[in-house]
Write a protein that holds these residues in place. Sequence first.
Motif, PDB file in Angstrom:
ATOM      1  N   LYS A  69       0.962  36.619  -7.537  1.00 21.98           N
ATOM      2  CA  LYS A  69       0.324  36.092  -6.327  1.00 21.98           C
ATOM      3  C   LYS A  69       1.021  34.831  -5.829  1.00 21.98           C
ATOM      4  N   ILE A  70       1.501  34.010  -6.753  1.00 14.72           N
ATOM      5  CA  ILE A  70       2.234  32.809  -6.363  1.00 14.72           C
ATOM      6  C   ILE A  70       3.510  33.194  -5.618  1.00 14.72           C
ATOM      7  N   LEU A  71       4.256  34.138  -6.177  1.00 11.51           N
ATOM      8  CA  LEU A  71       5.485  34.592  -5.534  1.00 11.51           C
ATOM      9  C   LEU A  71       5.195  35.140  -4.140  1.00 11.51           C
ATOM     10  N   ASP A  72       4.161  35.961  -4.046  1.00 11.35           N
ATOM     11  CA  ASP A  72       3.811  36.543  -2.744  1.00 11.35           C
ATOM     12  C   ASP A  72       3.386  35.472  -1.747  1.00 11.35           C
ATOM     13  N   LYS A  73       2.574  34.532  -2.204  1.00 13.13           N
ATOM     14  CA  LYS A  73       2.083  33.478  -1.316  1.00 13.13           C
ATOM     15  C   LYS A  73       3.232  32.640  -0.768  1.00 13.13           C
ATOM     16  N   LEU A  74       4.193  32.293  -1.627  1.00 18.65           N
ATOM     17  CA  LEU A  74       5.322  31.485  -1.183  1.00 18.65           C
ATOM     18  C   LEU A  74       6.185  32.233  -0.169  1.00 18.65           C
ATOM     19  N   TRP A  75       6.518  33.488  -0.472  1.00 25.70           N
ATOM     20  CA  TRP A  75       7.329  34.274   0.462  1.00 25.70           C
ATOM     21  C   TRP A  75       6.599  34.480   1.782  1.00 25.70           C
ATOM     22  N   SER A  76       5.327  34.790   1.710  1.00 22.25           N
ATOM     23  CA  SER A  76       4.552  35.039   2.924  1.00 22.25           C
ATOM     24  C   SER A  76       4.424  33.769   3.758  1.00 22.25           C
ATOM     25  N   LYS A  77       4.167  32.652   3.116  1.00 21.98           N
ATOM     26  CA  LYS A  77       3.974  31.377   3.820  1.00 21.98           C
ATOM     27  C   LYS A  77       5.209  30.976   4.609  1.00 21.98           C
ATOM     28  N   TYR A  78       6.365  30.984   3.951  1.00 25.40           N
ATOM     29  CA  TYR A  78       7.564  30.453   4.592  1.00 25.40           C
ATOM     30  C   TYR A  78       8.281  31.472   5.484  1.00 25.40           C
ATOM     31  N   SER A  79       7.841  32.720   5.467  1.00 26.13           N
ATOM     32  CA  SER A  79       8.404  33.722   6.389  1.00 26.13           C
ATOM     33  C   SER A  79       7.398  34.104   7.464  1.00 26.13           C
ATOM     34  N   TYR A  80       6.249  33.415   7.480  1.00 27.00           N
ATOM     35  CA  TYR A  80       5.184  33.706   8.444  1.00 27.00           C
ATOM     36  C   TYR A  80       4.692  35.148   8.322  1.00 27.00           C
ATOM     37  N   GLY A  81       4.602  35.604   7.082  1.00 27.24           N
ATOM     38  CA  GLY A  81       4.055  36.923   6.824  1.00 27.24           C
ATOM     39  C   GLY A  81       5.056  38.057   6.882  1.00 27.24           C
ATOM     40  N   ARG A  82       6.327  37.775   7.146  1.00 27.94           N
ATOM     41  CA  ARG A  82       7.323  38.860   7.253  1.00 27.94           C
ATOM     42  C   ARG A  82       7.728  39.389   5.882  1.00 27.94           C
ATOM     43  N   PHE A  83       7.838  38.503   4.901  1.00 29.38           N
ATOM     44  CA  PHE A  83       8.342  38.885   3.586  1.00 29.38           C
ATOM     45  C   PHE A  83       7.248  38.734   2.530  1.00 29.38           C
ATOM     46  N   GLY A  84       7.512  39.306   1.363  1.00 26.84           N
ATOM     47  CA  GLY A  84       6.571  39.190   0.253  1.00 26.84           C
ATOM     48  C   GLY A  84       5.996  40.533  -0.152  1.00 26.84           C
ATOM     49  N   PHE A  85       5.290  40.555  -1.268  1.00 31.41           N
ATOM     50  CA  PHE A  85       4.700  41.798  -1.772  1.00 31.41           C
ATOM     51  C   PHE A  85       3.603  42.314  -0.850  1.00 31.41           C
ATOM     52  N   SER A  86       2.865  41.411  -0.221  1.00 26.54           N
ATOM     53  CA  SER A  86       1.803  41.848   0.696  1.00 26.54           C
ATOM     54  C   SER A  86       2.382  42.654   1.848  1.00 26.54           C
ATOM     55  N   ALA A  87       3.480  42.151   2.422  1.00 26.28           N
ATOM     56  CA  ALA A  87       4.126  42.856   3.535  1.00 26.28           C
ATOM     57  C   ALA A  87       4.647  44.217   3.083  1.00 26.28           C
ATOM     58  N   GLN A  88       5.271  44.268   1.903  1.00 24.26           N
ATOM     59  CA  GLN A  88       5.818  45.528   1.401  1.00 24.26           C
ATOM     60  C   GLN A  88       4.708  46.521   1.055  1.00 24.26           C
ATOM     61  N   ALA A  89       3.633  46.017   0.455  1.00 23.90           N
ATOM     62  CA  ALA A  89       2.517  46.897   0.105  1.00 23.90           C
ATOM     63  C   ALA A  89       1.855  47.466   1.354  1.00 23.90           C
TER      64      ALA A  89
END
Length: 313
Positions: free
Chosen positions: A209-229
Amino acid sequence: MNYDIFVSHASEDKDEIARPLALLLQKYGILVWLDDFELTLGDSLRRSIDYGLSQSHFGVVILSHAFFAKEWPQKELDALVAREDGQGKVILPIWHNLGKNDIIKYSPLLADKLAASTSKGLPNVADKIIRAIQKNYNKCNVIKSACGINYDTLRNLLESSQWKEANQESSRLLIRSSGREVLGPLDMPGMIGTLGDRDIYELPCQDLKILDKLWSKYSYGRFGFSAQAGIIAEINGENIWDEFCHRVGWNHSKIIYELHSPVGHLPTPPPHYHIHHVDTDYINNMDRALWWNVATILARFKECTVEKSVQDK
């Protein structure tokens, strides 16, 4: 707040500047409030704009002769100025067909603010807006790993838009959180700290969740596990891997380490233990072992989010 920016403008500047700029920012994952996007037949104009102003972190104000000639846009500016008095930087001024002397004549206070100019093109304006947002968003709160991992390096890399280095750091952190050791640089060929199925299933939810939160935060939701899922959830049929690769831009092509990469393009997964040659700049959609890693990581991430939802009830 529900939006990154509120776009204040005169109607005369909508077609040439406001709408194209808003669409460009949306491509970079910026959440934009623009009357065209939000208002529908029968809506209260005042209430809708009040809501947009109150729910946006920043106000992009397109200053032009038409802007200063109209009362309504200046009311929006007044509301943003009032917020800025209590919250710090809110107004991001854009000069359109105006010079320094014009701004001084209309508003000496605004003349003191560093502004972007449409004379340099909308891509330049969008870039300055994005940089201003990145610089002024607060940093993440204290990050507490379940296994004592320090995420400061990853956060700093993402904050400074060093996407390639952040991608490599994410792989290192995933491998470390699984209990395995990284045996060498992730951009070197060879067998270097990989993840197997059991490793992934035992990844700590907190760290995923930390990894996802960091990627999502600094890419404005474009990147991260949430976006891929989210992309995986939208795909039906048998060729899920091929369609997923197509959507995130992994079809026989080099990884694009830019914010304008397709949604879900980053992060790429660490190598699976079946893969003996690693090229972190290239993904082949025929690598079925790699697909297994992607699918398993996202399945574990989904399991973690379900666990959180159950705990919250």
